[in-house]
Enzyme design. Structure first.
Site, mmCIF file in Angstrom:
data_model
loop_
_atom_site.group_PDB
_atom_site.id
_atom_site.type_symbol
_atom_site.label_atom_id
_atom_site.label_comp_id
_atom_site.label_asym_id
_atom_site.label_seq_id
_atom_site.Cartn_x
_atom_site.Cartn_y
_atom_site.Cartn_z
ATOM 1 N N HIS A 58 -61.112 -40.126 11.211
ATOM 2 C CA HIS A 58 -61.916 -40.183 12.299
ATOM 3 C C HIS A 58 -62.045 -41.437 13.334
ATOM 4 O O HIS A 58 -62.330 -42.439 12.573
ATOM 5 C CB HIS A 58 -63.407 -39.705 11.847
ATOM 6 N N GLU A 100 -58.925 -35.181 18.625
ATOM 7 C CA GLU A 100 -60.365 -35.664 19.122
ATOM 8 C C GLU A 100 -60.218 -36.775 20.257
ATOM 9 O O GLU A 100 -60.198 -38.147 19.726
ATOM 10 C CB GLU A 100 -61.182 -36.104 18.023
HETATM 11 P P1 PGA Z 1 -69.442 -34.736 19.052
HETATM 12 O O1 PGA Z 1 -68.496 -35.541 17.858
HETATM 13 O O2 PGA Z 1 -69.332 -33.257 18.838
HETATM 14 O O3 PGA Z 1 -70.793 -35.355 18.586
HETATM 15 O O4 PGA Z 1 -68.759 -35.318 20.058
HETATM 16 C C1 PGA Z 1 -67.344 -34.834 17.470
HETATM 17 C C2 PGA Z 1 -66.810 -35.470 16.223
HETATM 18 O O5 PGA Z 1 -66.935 -36.850 16.209
HETATM 19 O O6 PGA Z 1 -66.163 -35.122 15.129
#
Ligand code: PGA
Length: 223
Positions: free
Chosen positions: A80, A143
């Site tokens: 992440h 992401e």
């Molecule tokens: P968010 O985070 O939906 O709060 O933007 C997503 C993530 O970091 O997995």
């Protein structure tokens, strides 16, 4: 569609007690590790937000893949962006291997900063993170870092193109097809738009997943 809730470090103990029995079936919920026992034995799966690259031993503060698996955890997020500044791609590769050795399924997060060459960054992450890895139990979560917690999402066309790029890198280099999720500011207001993306296998949801009513609205829109 796969729905993963990444609860990050948002919740208090009291929040957990109010939340854990009200989660939609079939999602994958990733709470803070200390709360994992409260989430087991429900009609949803449990994931851990990170895992050690080491075997059991003297690693203060780490949680081993074997420990998580033995507790009843099925998935682990690895890589992440909120952890990547503390670890290298080589370490992420070790974590993935340790997770798979212990039969945890892996949600590997990749993504670029706004000012980075996206394709180059994603390609480098994929090639190093997945080097020597059996891809059968790997899900990729795309992401973009500039979309996490910002309320901003790329356009559907941008996400679709990037998912195609990720799939082609994996296919060309590892001869496997992978499922790719999108994550970054997914919520009940944009899910009807985002779900139209052709090649997306599901969503990784942070902040919006910490409210079980909000999470249920997202899940209902996808089912
Ligand atoms: P968010 O985070 O939906 O709060 O933007 C997503 C993530 O970091 O997995």
């Amino acid at each position: 569609m796969i729905v993963v809730g990444n609860l990050k470090m948002y919740m208090t103990y009291e929040d957990v007690l109010n939340y854990k029995d009200n989660i939609p079936d079939d999602v994958i919920i990733c709470p803070s590790s200390i709360f994992i026992p409260y989430f087991l034995n429900h009609n949803y799966q449990v994931g851990i937000q990170d895992i050690s690259m080491y075997d059991l031993g003297s690693h203060t503060g780490d949680i081993g893949a074997k420990q998580a698996k033995d507790m009843g955890v099925s998935y682990t997020i690895i890589g992440h962006s909120e952890r990547r500044n503390k670890e290298t791609d080589e370490e992420i590769n070790k974590k993935i291997k340790k997770a798979l050795e212990n039969n945890l399924k892996v949600i590997l997060c990749i993504g670029e900063n706004k000012d980075e060459d996206k394709n180059n960054k994603l390609k480098n992450q994929l090639l190093t993170d997945l080097d020597g890895v059996d891809l059968d139990n790997i899900i990729i979560a795309y992401e973009p870092i500039w979309c996490i917690g910002t309320g901003i999402t790329p356009t559907n066309v941008q996400i679709e193109d990037t998912i195609n790029f990720i799939k082609s890198i994996v296919n060309d280099n590892f001869k496997k097809s992978v499922k790719v999720l999108y994550g970054g500011s997914v919520d009940k207001n944009n899910i009807d738009t985002l779900k139209k993306i052709d090649n997306v296998a599901g969503f990784l949801i942070g902040k919006a997943s910490t409210d079980c009513v909000h999470l249920k609205e997202i899940v209902d829109s996808l089912r």
